[in-house]
Design an enzyme around this catalytic site. Sequence first.
Site, PDB file in Angstrom:
ATOM      1  N   ASP A   1      -6.924  -8.494   4.355  1.00  0.00           N
ATOM      2  CA  ASP A   1      -6.721  -7.543   3.258  1.00  0.00           C
ATOM      3  C   ASP A   1      -7.772  -6.438   3.361  1.00  0.00           C
ATOM      4  O   ASP A   1      -8.978  -6.702   3.260  1.00  0.00           O
ATOM      5  CB  ASP A   1      -6.834  -8.278   1.913  1.00  0.00           C
ATOM      6  CG  ASP A   1      -6.347  -7.411   0.762  1.00  0.00           C
ATOM      7  OD1 ASP A   1      -6.648  -6.194   0.757  1.00  0.00           O
ATOM      8  OD2 ASP A   1      -5.671  -7.950  -0.138  1.00  0.00           O
TER       9      ASP A   1
ATOM     10  N   ASP B   1      16.732  -3.898   7.889  1.00  0.00           N
ATOM     11  CA  ASP B   1      15.562  -3.034   8.028  1.00  0.00           C
ATOM     12  C   ASP B   1      15.616  -2.237   9.329  1.00  0.00           C
ATOM     13  O   ASP B   1      14.769  -1.384   9.573  1.00  0.00           O
ATOM     14  CB  ASP B   1      14.308  -3.940   8.040  1.00  0.00           C
ATOM     15  CG  ASP B   1      13.166  -3.359   7.240  1.00  0.00           C
ATOM     16  OD1 ASP B   1      13.399  -2.466   6.412  1.00  0.00           O
ATOM     17  OD2 ASP B   1      12.020  -3.814   7.442  1.00  0.00           O
TER      18      ASP B   1
ATOM     19  N   GLY C   1       2.831  -5.297   6.797  1.00  0.00           N
ATOM     20  CA  GLY C   1       3.173  -4.836   8.141  1.00  0.00           C
ATOM     21  C   GLY C   1       2.943  -3.337   8.208  1.00  0.00           C
ATOM     22  O   GLY C   1       2.949  -2.659   7.179  1.00  0.00           O
TER      23      GLY C   1
ATOM     24  N   GLY D   1       1.377  -1.494   5.031  1.00  0.00           N
ATOM     25  CA  GLY D   1       1.313  -2.493   3.951  1.00  0.00           C
ATOM     26  C   GLY D   1       0.902  -3.801   4.595  1.00  0.00           C
ATOM     27  O   GLY D   1      -0.048  -3.832   5.380  1.00  0.00           O
TER      28      GLY D   1
ATOM     29  N   ARG E   1      -8.737  -4.347   1.328  1.00  0.00           N
ATOM     30  CA  ARG E   1      -9.634  -4.249   0.151  1.00  0.00           C
ATOM     31  C   ARG E   1     -10.854  -5.126   0.325  1.00  0.00           C
ATOM     32  O   ARG E   1     -11.962  -4.760  -0.054  1.00  0.00           O
ATOM     33  CB  ARG E   1      -8.866  -4.645  -1.124  1.00  0.00           C
ATOM     34  CG  ARG E   1      -7.823  -3.628  -1.516  1.00  0.00           C
ATOM     35  CD  ARG E   1      -6.832  -4.175  -2.502  1.00  0.00           C
ATOM     36  NE  ARG E   1      -5.882  -5.091  -1.861  1.00  0.00           N
ATOM     37  CZ  ARG E   1      -4.728  -5.447  -2.371  1.00  0.00           C
ATOM     38  NH1 ARG E   1      -4.367  -4.989  -3.549  1.00  0.00           N
ATOM     39  NH2 ARG E   1      -3.923  -6.259  -1.725  1.00  0.00           N
TER      40      ARG E   1
ATOM     41  N   GLY F   1       1.599   0.111   0.394  1.00  0.00           N
ATOM     42  CA  GLY F   1       0.478  -0.257  -0.481  1.00  0.00           C
ATOM     43  C   GLY F   1      -0.882   0.092   0.087  1.00  0.00           C
ATOM     44  O   GLY F   1      -1.789   0.497  -0.645  1.00  0.00           O
TER      45      GLY F   1
ATOM     46  N   GLU G   1      -1.085   4.251   0.688  1.00  0.00           N
ATOM     47  CA  GLU G   1      -1.088   5.034  -0.551  1.00  0.00           C
ATOM     48  C   GLU G   1      -2.403   4.917  -1.306  1.00  0.00           C
ATOM     49  O   GLU G   1      -2.742   5.776  -2.111  1.00  0.00           O
ATOM     50  CB  GLU G   1       0.062   4.565  -1.472  1.00  0.00           C
ATOM     51  CG  GLU G   1       1.420   4.990  -0.979  1.00  0.00           C
ATOM     52  CD  GLU G   1       2.552   4.195  -1.619  1.00  0.00           C
ATOM     53  OE1 GLU G   1       2.440   3.853  -2.818  1.00  0.00           O
ATOM     54  OE2 GLU G   1       3.541   3.906  -0.911  1.00  0.00           O
ATOM     55  N   ASN G   2      -3.123   3.815  -1.070  1.00  0.00           N
ATOM     56  CA  ASN G   2      -4.297   3.535  -1.904  1.00  0.00           C
ATOM     57  C   ASN G   2      -5.640   3.659  -1.201  1.00  0.00           C
ATOM     58  O   ASN G   2      -6.669   3.408  -1.820  1.00  0.00           O
ATOM     59  CB  ASN G   2      -4.188   2.114  -2.468  1.00  0.00           C
ATOM     60  CG  ASN G   2      -3.071   2.014  -3.473  1.00  0.00           C
ATOM     61  OD1 ASN G   2      -3.082   2.695  -4.486  1.00  0.00           O
ATOM     62  ND2 ASN G   2      -2.075   1.190  -3.175  1.00  0.00           N
TER      63      ASN G   2
END
Length: 369
Positions: free
Chosen positions: A254, A123, A183, A181, A256, A299, A302-303
């Site tokens: 999270d 990475d 990280g 995401g 969300r 993730g 993008e959302n």
Amino acid sequence: MQYQNSGKSDESILVCNAGSGSLEMQLWEDGQLKDSTTTEGEQHKLLDDFTAFLTHSTPCDYILHRVVHMGDVEQNPLRVNDEILALIKHWQPLAPLHNGIALALIEKGKARWPDAQQFVFSDSALYSDLPEHARHYPLPGKLSSGWPIKKYGFHGLAHQSQWRLLQEQKQYSRVITIQLGGGSSLTAWQDGKVLDTTMGFTPTDGVPMTTRSGGVDPNIVLHLIEREHYSVAQLNKLFNHEAGLLGLSGVSGDYRDLKISEEPAAKFAIAVFSYRLTQAIGSLMAVMGGVDAIGFGGGLAENQPALREACLQPIAGLGVVVSSENNDAENELCAIHSENSSTDIWISPNQECNEMHSQFKTYKEKVLL
Ligand SMILES: Nc1ncnc2c1ncn2[C@@H]1O[C@H](COP(=O)(O)OP(=O)(O)O)[C@@H](O)[C@H]1O
Ligand SMILES: CC(=O)OP(=O)(O)O
Ligand SMILES: [Mg+2]
């Protein structure tokens, strides 16, 4: 979740991307993407999902893995052998959320399909030629000979895939790619060369993350040891598992959950996260003297349109202007800047597995054939 290779093929490749909170797998047969899935959860669940895949699938010829920390690696991929396994173990303490699961996937792959050839992708390889002034911490040299202390940078495959997508839209000169995401990190690019990135000696440096602190004053560590009697294990737990959005909110790491939480601390955590992202974007803009394109991938990025808008809103005066209407798009490659923005802003989905597959194809043509 169940996969089945479609019987005989000339070449099948399984690509695995184990993140801190998700596992992405792609199955390629004869150059065609046959299956793709992402699962989320704790590492033991991700391992169970991988085992289920291996059980239900016919053997692949190649298995490719993303590995977060292997120290100085200049070229991808590397063929898995005893030396590479030892290298991943050697760097494991500096990527406690990542190297262990990558090793477990490699071992499970070998046990189930002993004839498959396995390869790893660092990475950090993208950052192997970071400018020296960006690479070094302001510390004396030779502090830790087995693990040289400097910036390695991570999420290289994610940033590289975003940069490629952006270049396909337009030949931008100064670019910032943002990966959010489990990280989170940001990378500055000038004419295809990386100039700096926010992660450092480990993937805990930089901006705050779901459960990681990002960069903090080093004297906080000394203070916790001296006055609060923290052990190494407690410090590791604090900075890697209990900090970031989780630590700030006391509710969840999270995003969300934080978005729907009534707790004031959840809103505060989002505000701190957004503030630190703005700071990081501003500092990378300064490194390049401006920015022609910004891409959001991962993730979270993008959302979550509101987060994208919130972290860019303070720099509208620098010509980085989001269109609220376009910004409502989710999960797809699209431009989200307004007409009067001097910087183009994109959702540029992270495609780490595609990146590994495409780099492997090139490697195979040059080296294996
Ligand atoms: N709709 C969403 N809103 C906010 N965060 C999300 C959403 N979907 C996924 N995520 C976050 O993004 C992560 C997956 O994105 P990815 O870029 O692959 O990161 P990682 O590899 O670090 O898990 C999930 O683990 C989760 O933390
Ligand atoms: C390097 C890193 O933090 O990776 P991830 O976001 O996949 O956990
Ligand atoms: Mg991921």
